[in-house]
Design a protein around this motif. Structure first.
Motif, short mmCIF file in Angstrom:
data_model
loop_
_atom_site.label_atom_id
_atom_site.label_comp_id
_atom_site.label_asym_id
_atom_site.label_seq_id
_atom_site.Cartn_x
_atom_site.Cartn_y
_atom_site.Cartn_z
N LYS A 107 62.81 -38.81 43.57
CA LYS A 107 62.15 -39.12 42.30
C LYS A 107 62.19 -37.92 41.36
N LYS A 108 62.02 -38.19 40.07
CA LYS A 108 62.06 -37.10 39.08
C LYS A 108 60.77 -36.28 39.09
N TYR A 109 59.68 -36.90 39.55
CA TYR A 109 58.40 -36.20 39.61
C TYR A 109 58.11 -35.78 41.05
N ARG A 110 57.08 -34.95 41.21
CA ARG A 110 56.77 -34.39 42.51
C ARG A 110 55.74 -35.23 43.26
N GLU A 111 55.84 -35.19 44.60
CA GLU A 111 54.85 -35.87 45.45
C GLU A 111 54.37 -34.90 46.52
N CYS A 112 53.12 -35.03 46.90
CA CYS A 112 52.56 -34.15 47.92
C CYS A 112 51.74 -34.93 48.93
N GLU A 113 51.72 -34.38 50.15
CA GLU A 113 50.81 -34.87 51.17
C GLU A 113 49.51 -34.10 50.98
N ILE A 114 48.38 -34.83 51.00
CA ILE A 114 47.12 -34.17 50.65
C ILE A 114 46.01 -34.48 51.64
N ASN A 115 44.93 -33.69 51.53
CA ASN A 115 43.77 -33.81 52.42
C ASN A 115 42.50 -33.79 51.56
N TYR A 116 41.54 -34.66 51.90
CA TYR A 116 40.29 -34.77 51.11
C TYR A 116 39.08 -34.20 51.85
N GLU A 117 39.26 -33.73 53.07
CA GLU A 117 38.13 -33.42 53.96
C GLU A 117 37.04 -32.56 53.32
N ASN A 118 37.43 -31.56 52.52
CA ASN A 118 36.43 -30.64 51.95
C ASN A 118 35.66 -31.24 50.78
N TYR A 119 36.07 -32.42 50.32
CA TYR A 119 35.52 -32.94 49.07
C TYR A 119 35.01 -34.38 49.18
N LEU A 120 34.72 -34.84 50.39
CA LEU A 120 34.28 -36.23 50.57
C LEU A 120 32.97 -36.53 49.85
N GLN A 121 32.18 -35.48 49.55
CA GLN A 121 30.93 -35.70 48.81
C GLN A 121 31.19 -36.21 47.39
N ASP A 122 32.44 -36.03 46.91
CA ASP A 122 32.78 -36.52 45.56
C ASP A 122 32.68 -38.04 45.47
N LEU A 123 32.80 -38.72 46.61
CA LEU A 123 32.77 -40.19 46.62
C LEU A 123 31.34 -40.74 46.57
N SER A 124 30.37 -39.87 46.75
CA SER A 124 28.97 -40.30 46.76
C SER A 124 28.55 -40.76 45.36
N GLU A 125 27.74 -41.82 45.33
CA GLU A 125 27.23 -42.33 44.04
C GLU A 125 25.97 -41.59 43.60
N LYS A 126 25.45 -40.77 44.49
CA LYS A 126 24.18 -40.08 44.20
C LYS A 126 24.36 -39.05 43.08
N LYS A 127 23.43 -39.05 42.14
CA LYS A 127 23.45 -38.07 41.05
C LYS A 127 22.88 -36.75 41.59
N GLU A 128 23.47 -35.66 41.18
CA GLU A 128 22.96 -34.36 41.65
C GLU A 128 21.69 -33.99 40.87
N ASP A 129 20.81 -33.29 41.56
CA ASP A 129 19.48 -33.04 41.02
C ASP A 129 19.46 -31.73 40.21
N LEU A 130 19.52 -31.87 38.90
CA LEU A 130 19.40 -30.71 38.02
C LEU A 130 18.46 -31.08 36.88
N LYS A 131 17.68 -30.11 36.43
CA LYS A 131 16.79 -30.35 35.30
C LYS A 131 17.47 -29.91 34.01
N PHE A 132 17.13 -30.60 32.92
CA PHE A 132 17.76 -30.24 31.64
C PHE A 132 17.42 -28.80 31.27
N SER A 133 16.22 -28.35 31.69
CA SER A 133 15.82 -26.96 31.38
C SER A 133 16.78 -25.96 32.04
N ASP A 134 17.40 -26.38 33.17
CA ASP A 134 18.38 -25.50 33.84
C ASP A 134 19.57 -25.23 32.93
N LEU A 135 19.82 -26.15 32.01
CA LEU A 135 21.04 -26.08 31.22
C LEU A 135 20.84 -25.52 29.82
#
Length: 215
Positions: A107-135
């Protein structure tokens, strides 16, 4: 998307100084023939592509570039073809990944074999707990930096989003360097990313203060 449905091999779209985070959407203008082919192939299958930053630009030839190890899998959620043959797509971040190895293909574009193990928390629907004052301080420094660089941001629209969406949108749109954006992409969670943004912003405000005092 469920963990078991994640592809082990993906098409890679190397784009310099560009990152996308899970649950965040970005528009892309596709015009290079190899990436038109990549989008065509993706639209016929799972609509997934991997966004990643190249480390080095050698004469603007991306196919010889060394890539960072960590990128983000994106799903095409909207697709439009223009009269002049370009594709306008919206890509939504799904989960970060780590490259295991590049796969040789015809193919003209590149392909890679990949691993998700370190980032499975990205699939969680839970919102992370931060206060607007933190920002509040981050927003103040961001506004100052964006205005000095001539960037225009719709702050009112941003403030209506959830805090994680807001932080990620600012990180993606920021005038930070390629390396700084990569640090933000690889930050384990939102709290770490917020702290990294603060660190990066402090170097920008420090540099600008120094520059004004030296003149």
């Amino acid at each position: 998307m469920k963990r078991e449905n994640l592809p082990k091999k993906i098409a890679i779209f190397p784009l310099s100084n560009f990152i996308i985070f899970p649950k965040t959407s970005v528009p892309l203008n596709i015009f290079e023939p190899r990436y038109i082919e990549m989008i065509n192939d993706s639209m016929k299958t799972d609509k997934l592509i991997g966004m990643i930053q190249p480390k080095i630009l050698k004469g603007n030839k991306l196919d010889t570039n060394e890539l960072y190890e960590v990128g983000c899998l994106g799903k095409i959620i909207s697709f439009k073809e223009t009269d002049d043959g370009r594709y306008l797509i919206d890509l939504k971040g799904v989960i970060r990944f780590q490259i295991i190895k590049e796969i040789k293909t015809n193919k003209k574009y590149r392909e890679c074999e990949i691993n998700y193990e370190n980032y499975l928390q990205d699939l969680s629907e839970k919102k992370e707990d931060l206060k607007f004052s933190d920002l509040e301080l981050i927003f103040k420094d961001f506004k100052s930096l964006f205005e000095k660089r001539g960037f225009i941001i719709n702050w009112k629209a941003l403030e209506k989003q959830s805090l994680d969406e807001t932080i990620n949108a600012l990180a993606m749109a920021s005038p930070f360097s390629l390396e700084e954006k990569q640090v933000l992409l690889e930050a384990k969670n939102l709290a770490v990313r917020k702290n990294k943004i603060s660190e990066i912003l402090s170097t920008y405000t420090y540099d600008e203060f120094n520059n004004t005092t030296l003149q």
